[in-house]
Enzyme design. Sequence first.
Site, PDB file in Angstrom:
ATOM      1  N   LYS A  59      61.701  60.166  39.380  1.00  0.00           N
ATOM      2  CA  LYS A  59      61.064  61.458  39.664  1.00  0.00           C
ATOM      3  C   LYS A  59      62.109  62.557  39.603  1.00  0.00           C
ATOM      4  CE  LYS A  59      57.258  59.559  42.299  1.00  0.00           C
ATOM      5  NZ  LYS A  59      56.806  58.974  43.559  1.00  0.00           N
ATOM      6  N   GLN A 103      57.644  59.618  49.741  1.00  0.00           N
ATOM      7  CA  GLN A 103      57.432  58.351  49.034  1.00  0.00           C
ATOM      8  C   GLN A 103      56.801  57.315  49.978  1.00  0.00           C
ATOM      9  OE1 GLN A 103      58.098  57.810  45.652  1.00  0.00           O
ATOM     10  NE2 GLN A 103      57.020  55.903  45.995  1.00  0.00           N
ATOM     11  N   ASP A 126      51.265  65.479  45.938  1.00  0.00           N
ATOM     12  CA  ASP A 126      50.632  64.166  45.804  1.00  0.00           C
ATOM     13  C   ASP A 126      49.124  64.257  46.045  1.00  0.00           C
ATOM     14  OD1 ASP A 126      51.853  61.882  44.945  1.00  0.00           O
ATOM     15  OD2 ASP A 126      52.710  61.326  46.890  1.00  0.00           O
TER      16      ASP A 126
END
Length: 299
Positions: A59, A103, A126
């Site tokens: 990422k 995460q 997200d």
Amino acid sequence: MTDQAHPDRVIDGKAFAAGLRGRIGTAVAGLKADHGLTPGLAVVLVGEDPASQVYVRNKGKQTLEAGMNSWEHKLDATASEEEVLAIVSQLNNDPSVHGILVQLPLPDQIDTEKVINTIDPVKDVDGFHVINAGRLATGQDSMVPCTPVGCVMLAKDRLGSLSGLEAVVVGRSNIVGKPVAQLLLQENCTVTIAHSRTKDLPEVCRRADLVIAAVGRPEMVRGDWIKPGACVIDVGINRIDKEGGGTRLVGDVAYGEVLEVAGGVTPVPGGVGPMTIACLLYNTVGAACAQAGIDRPEI
Ligand code: NDP
């Protein structure tokens, strides 16, 4: 049968994602030149889970390659919930950070829902914050989870308009199944969400023009579950033992069988997987524009 037998049926997510990242890079260069705006993404990683470390590294790398700012905040596996919440609050208040990603999975001592719902919804790239889930469900502008966005991009690239199509989503998680079903509804599909209690799943799948498999069961969706010519998007990532030792990655779809019947199918690896990070960058550009009060450039 192999990819070589039906190359036109392989939906190449790796190539699509590379093209998307290129267009994002161009858009970012334009934002810098025209508005002095450099989108920035901060990723929070708690613990040493090897798969998560790889995801976070990729990422960061792809964020920088697109010309954006990237930050990584790493905490020990023993970090307390307060420590994680403090970092999220600090990032919420930092105007150079437009996107925040924590995460998952988080260690057991940390309440995942509490952490996610502490992220400022406009920075929730997200799309897991309950406000964004609610906005998506009610058809309002929202941050949308990255993997579902990638699935729909690939389906539209293959099929054109999805309006009126029968879509079957196998899986009802908050991360994939439910949001992808919402997006397909917005595209005017007739959507069925199937799950572990669905009766006669093969028959349900056979009526679909578009199947999205997000189950987490290796090669569960078989060739004879698929209507000839249908489009099949395989979200699954499962590691299984290889004959002769070692392991290999497979999806939730029996790829070789389905390739014989479907009009298009995503491979694993190289299908949905690469789209997820590309869509994360896409969401970060959108978040930066929203926070700066400017229209998101055409990507
Ligand atoms: P979850 O485990 O959260 O959800 C799985 C869903 O599948 C559940 O709704 C479950 O039903 C359903 N299910 C399980 N067994 C069956 C069955 N036998 N028949 C029908 N439905 C069944 O998984 P996720 O949604 O998080 O992930 C799904 C897959 O996608 C995984 O392989 C994961 O690794 C992968 N993934 C890939 C990503 C990518 O970037 N490509 C990103 C995210 C996930 P029920 O609700 O009834 O239990």
